[in-house]
Scaffold this motif. Structure first.
Motif, PDB file in Angstrom:
ATOM      1  N   GLN A   1      16.379  56.372  25.297  1.00 27.51           N
ATOM      2  CA  GLN A   1      16.795  57.476  24.442  1.00 27.51           C
ATOM      3  C   GLN A   1      17.402  58.657  25.198  1.00 27.51           C
ATOM      4  O   GLN A   1      16.947  59.804  25.036  1.00 27.51           O
TER       5      GLN A   1
ATOM      6  N   GLY B   1      21.417  55.846  16.572  1.00 33.27           N
ATOM      7  CA  GLY B   1      21.061  57.260  16.716  1.00 33.27           C
ATOM      8  C   GLY B   1      22.065  58.078  17.501  1.00 33.27           C
ATOM      9  O   GLY B   1      21.774  59.203  17.891  1.00 33.27           O
ATOM     10  N   TYR B   2      23.243  57.487  17.718  1.00 36.89           N
ATOM     11  CA  TYR B   2      24.295  58.148  18.515  1.00 36.89           C
ATOM     12  C   TYR B   2      25.585  58.268  17.694  1.00 36.89           C
ATOM     13  O   TYR B   2      26.528  57.501  17.893  1.00 36.89           O
TER      14      TYR B   2
ATOM     15  N   ARG C   1      23.485  61.924  21.131  1.00 37.78           N
ATOM     16  CA  ARG C   1      22.615  62.135  19.965  1.00 37.78           C
ATOM     17  C   ARG C   1      22.941  63.451  19.288  1.00 37.78           C
ATOM     18  O   ARG C   1      22.716  63.618  18.108  1.00 37.78           O
TER      19      ARG C   1
END
Length: 268
Positions: free
Chosen positions: A28, A53-54, A73
């Motif tokens: 992450q 999530g990007y 992110r």
DNA sequence: ATGGTTGCCAAGCAA
């Protein structure tokens, strides 16, 4: 939560999307800078990265060769894509983002490999590489009370003796010749860039980020080189809390020949 | 000294 930034020469983003997703899921990082995406912009896999999530993705791609991408992110703004030596390769992308109250200028680089023959007179690819590093002098680490710079990428030069498996045997091998390593270090120091990996790993310890595909057993022979780098301005180097070189990624299925390098900073 | 592997994209070229 620390601010983390990763760099990885992925050697085809489309072929290696599964291991990119794995690194994003397991580590992450706030930002991941990729090189050698080898993908035209129209075919870039935006949707799977957003799903991971990007959603913030900046690209400078070209067909078949080179190509860089910076995925994030958090919001990130494209600054520019520079050309070097008057050659229209996709080898650079700069961006601006905010972390810990700092305005961060982030450069993502893919420096030319330079071919096999370390002689600029007879090898145009080596001449290009030397000219490229010379032109990087125009990109110093700018900083201020609320501003800082980070430069990452596959810089294709292993500057220090213990950045290669055998200093002596690589002195005439492109990536570790004195003409490259000396101009590389002069460019870095002249631009006030700090080599963050070596800030935390002593110069007498071997440190590699790349192992050739051509080895029979890359892990056993361990003939690596440190070709991938994370640099910053001095006002960020004091906030560095960790460096991870994901050596295990070289042993994953369908690996890149480079592994991810991640820097952690005491910033939010 | 040589050849060893990989990816793009469909033959070599680049790494």
């Amino acid at each position: 939560m620390p601010f983390t930034i990763a760099t990885w020469n992925i050697n085809s983003i489309r072929l290696r999307l599964p291991i990119v997703e794995r690194v994003l899921r397991e580590r992450q990082p706030d930002v991941l800078c990729l090189q050698e995406t080898k993908c035209i912009d129209e075919l870039f896999p935006f949707e799977p990265l957003a799903a991971a999530g990007y959603p913030h993705v900046l690209i400078n791609g070209q067909k078949g060769y080179h190509g860089v991408a910076t995925i994030s992110r958090r919001p990130i703004a494209l600054l520019e894509t520079r050309q070097f030596c008057g050659i229209a390769d996709s080898r650079h992308l700069s961006a601006r983002l905010s972390a810990g109250g700092l305005d961060i200028l982030l450069h993502n680089f893919y420096v030319p490999a330079g071919g096999d023959e370390p002689d600029p007179e007879i090898n145009p690819k080596f001449r290009h590489k030397l000219g490229f590093v010379d032109e990087m002098r125009a990109i110093p680490a700018t900083s201020g009370d609320s501003a800082a710079s980070i430069l990452v990428g596959d810089l294709n030069i292993a500057p220090l003796e213990h950045d290669v498996w055998s200093h002596k045997q690589l002195l005439k091998v492109v990536s570790h010749t004195p003409v490259e390593t000396e101009s590389f270090e002069a460019m870095r120091l002249g631009g006030n860039w700090v080599d963050l990996m070596r800030q935390l790993v002593p110069a007498d310890e071997k440190l590699y980020t790349w192992w050739s595909y051509r080895a029979r057993d890359w892990a056993a022979s361990d003939r690596g080189r440190r070709l991938d780098h994370i640099w910053s301005s001095a006002n960020l180097s004091g906030r560095l809390t960790g460096i991870d070189v994901l050596r295990e990624a070289r042993g994953w299925e369908r690996p890149s020949d480079h592994v991810p390098v991640i820097a952690r900073f005491d910033l939010d």
